[in-house]
Design an enzyme around this catalytic site. Structure first.
Site, short mmCIF file in Angstrom:
data_model
loop_
_atom_site.label_atom_id
_atom_site.label_comp_id
_atom_site.label_asym_id
_atom_site.label_seq_id
_atom_site.Cartn_x
_atom_site.Cartn_y
_atom_site.Cartn_z
N ARG A 20 -10.84 -16.92 18.36
CA ARG A 20 -11.98 -17.75 17.93
C ARG A 20 -12.04 -19.02 18.78
NH1 ARG A 20 -11.10 -16.37 11.57
NH2 ARG A 20 -12.60 -14.66 11.54
N ARG B 104 -12.42 -12.13 0.94
CA ARG B 104 -13.04 -13.36 0.40
C ARG B 104 -14.54 -13.22 0.21
NH1 ARG B 104 -11.80 -18.77 3.52
NH2 ARG B 104 -11.56 -17.59 5.45
N HIS C 135 -2.15 -19.09 8.52
CA HIS C 135 -3.54 -18.68 8.71
C HIS C 135 -4.34 -19.27 7.56
CE1 HIS C 135 -6.79 -16.27 10.13
NE2 HIS C 135 -6.81 -15.44 9.13
N ASN D 111 -3.94 -9.37 -4.29
CA ASN D 111 -3.45 -8.67 -3.10
C ASN D 111 -1.94 -8.49 -3.07
OD1 ASN D 111 -6.00 -8.22 -2.28
ND2 ASN D 111 -6.02 -9.70 -0.60
N GLY E 94 -9.98 -2.06 8.18
CA GLY E 94 -9.22 -0.84 8.48
C GLY E 94 -10.03 0.14 9.33
N1 APR Z 1 -4.31 1.44 -1.61
C1 APR Z 1 -5.10 1.73 -0.55
N2 APR Z 1 -6.25 1.08 -0.29
C2 APR Z 1 -6.61 0.12 -1.14
C3 APR Z 1 -5.85 -0.24 -2.27
C4 APR Z 1 -4.63 0.47 -2.49
N3 APR Z 1 -3.84 0.22 -3.52
N4 APR Z 1 -6.47 -1.24 -2.91
C5 APR Z 1 -7.60 -1.51 -2.23
N5 APR Z 1 -7.69 -0.69 -1.15
C6 APR Z 1 -8.76 -0.60 -0.18
C7 APR Z 1 -10.13 -0.68 -0.79
O1 APR Z 1 -10.49 0.54 -1.43
C8 APR Z 1 -11.01 -0.99 0.41
O2 APR Z 1 -11.52 0.19 1.02
O3 APR Z 1 -8.75 -1.67 0.74
C9 APR Z 1 -10.03 -1.69 1.38
C10 APR Z 1 -10.42 -3.12 1.69
O4 APR Z 1 -11.59 -3.09 2.41
P1 APR Z 1 -12.75 -4.21 2.31
O5 APR Z 1 -13.04 -4.47 0.87
O6 APR Z 1 -13.85 -3.78 3.21
O7 APR Z 1 -12.04 -5.52 2.87
P2 APR Z 1 -11.79 -5.89 4.41
O8 APR Z 1 -12.91 -6.73 4.89
O9 APR Z 1 -11.42 -4.69 5.17
O10 APR Z 1 -10.53 -6.87 4.27
C11 APR Z 1 -9.26 -6.36 3.89
O11 APR Z 1 -8.07 -7.91 5.26
O12 APR Z 1 -8.86 -9.67 6.54
C12 APR Z 1 -8.25 -9.31 5.33
O13 APR Z 1 -8.91 -11.02 3.77
C13 APR Z 1 -9.11 -9.67 4.15
O14 APR Z 1 -7.48 -9.20 2.43
C14 APR Z 1 -8.62 -8.71 3.11
C15 APR Z 1 -8.23 -7.46 3.91
#
Ligand code: APR
Length: 311
Positions: free
Chosen positions: A152, A83, A176, A96, A15
């Site tokens: 990729r 993951r 995917h 998720n 994000g």
């Molecule tokens: N509302 C808002 N944000 C949320 C919620 C929610 N209910 N639940 C989790 N989050 C936020 C987390 O707090 C975290 O900041 O989602 C974010 C996920 O960030 P990362 O853990 O850094 O994961 P990221 O690498 O960004 O991947 C996110 O994208 O590519 C896919 O497989 C990956 O499912 C994963 C997603």
């Protein structure tokens, strides 16, 4: 023309990087939302402070309040867990589906005219979840996978051949995951078929590396999954929508009879414009390619059944 507004739900790796790319391209004002207290606000402010250096006029804010997302043009969902080594994308489903369902519903309620793009995994099942909970028309929801998988593939091919990444065109169909189907027959280098440049054997190896592209990064990072290429890819899709460019990009789009399938989201070539997925394009497939696509569709349908049990 008023500035466009982009909401990004999930201020984690994907994000926050998506927000940085969107701001650098001056696509619009950005609202970065997360459940964590302070993280989206801090990242949003930090990013806003980059704008004079980048020379762009975009307001970036972080928040935990869906009220701030009101009337967005594009909603990008990246919330959820990522993951770790040894996990498949499908292992993320139970966690998720709840997160993506909840955030899609809340964000959609504030921006009923938006186009929703999903990045959270397992991708095809999460797009389906977001669509169900958003109440949006199916062509206003799409998932990011194909642009990343093709990127990729293109990176590996360009490196191997010693040619600009810009001149390598590739198409990836299907879900995917392990069943993704890179179509080598539709792969060209400056308009010349890829088979002019590589042996079949080497090409097959690169196809396999593409399929395992996500896992390769997870095994290096250990604490999470890829985020630079995924976030750049979703912003490519957002740009096509916000600027109504009508790019033809592979993305998880809703099928309504195309490819002989109905009622699911899976990776296909689609034209993305101001109305979301404006058209799904059907390239001719050989029986072998059709079989690979059918296998992918079956895997996605299996995950959809799991989603239906959990929603
Ligand atoms: N509302 C808002 N944000 C949320 C919620 C929610 N209910 N639940 C989790 N989050 C936020 C987390 O707090 C975290 O900041 O989602 C974010 C996920 O960030 P990362 O853990 O850094 O994961 P990221 O690498 O960004 O991947 C996110 O994208 O590519 C896919 O497989 C990956 O499912 C994963 C997603």
């Amino acid at each position: 023309m008023p500035r466009k507004k982009i909401t990004i739900v999930g201020a984690g790796n994907v994000g926050a990087s998506a927000s940085a790319y969107a701001s650098a391209r001056e696509l619009g004002d950005i609202v970065l939302l997360d459940i964590l207290e302070g993280i989206p606000q801090g990242k949003g402010l930090d990013m806003f402070e980059t704008t004079p250096v980048l020379g762009v006029d975009t307001k970036v804010i972080g928040t935990g309040d869906y009220g701030d997302t009101r009337d967005s043009d594009v909603i990008i969902i990246t919330a959820g867990i990522a993951r770790k080594p040894g996990m498949s994308r499908d292992d993320l489903l139970a966690t998720n589906v709840k997160i993506v369902g909840e955030v899609a519903e809340k964000a959609a309620a504030r921006s009923p005219n938006a186009i929703m793009l999903v990045v959270s995994n397992p991708l095809d099942a999460m797009v389906y979840t977001a669509w169900k909970k958003s109440g949006f028309k199916p062509r206003r929801v799409a998932g990011m996978a194909g642009v990343l998988d093709a990127a990729r593939f293109r990176s590996f091919l360009a490196e191997e051949i010693g040619v600009s990444v810009q001149d390598v065109q590739a198409l990836v169909l299907g879900g995917h995951g392990d069943t993704m189907a890179p179509l080598t027959r539709y792969c060209f280098v400056g308009g010349i078929p890829i088979t002019k440049f590589l042996t079949r054997e080497r090409l097959d190896q690169i196809v396999q590396r593409t399929r395992d592209g996500g896992a390769e990064i997870v095994s290096l990072l250990k604490t999470g999954s890829a985020y630079y290429a995924p976030s750049a890819a979703v912003i490519e899709m957002a740009a096509s929508i916000l600027l109504d460019k009508k790019r033809l990009l592979p993305c998880a789009a809703y099928l309504d009879g195309e490819f002989g399938e109905k009622g699911l989201f899976v990776g296909v070539p689609a034209i993305l414009g101001a109305n979301g997925v404006e058209r799904v394009v059907e390239p001719d497939l050989t029986p072998e390619e059709q079989a690979a696509f059918a296998k992918s569709v079956a895997a996605v349908r299996g995950l959809m059944a799991d989603v239906d049990k959990l929603l």
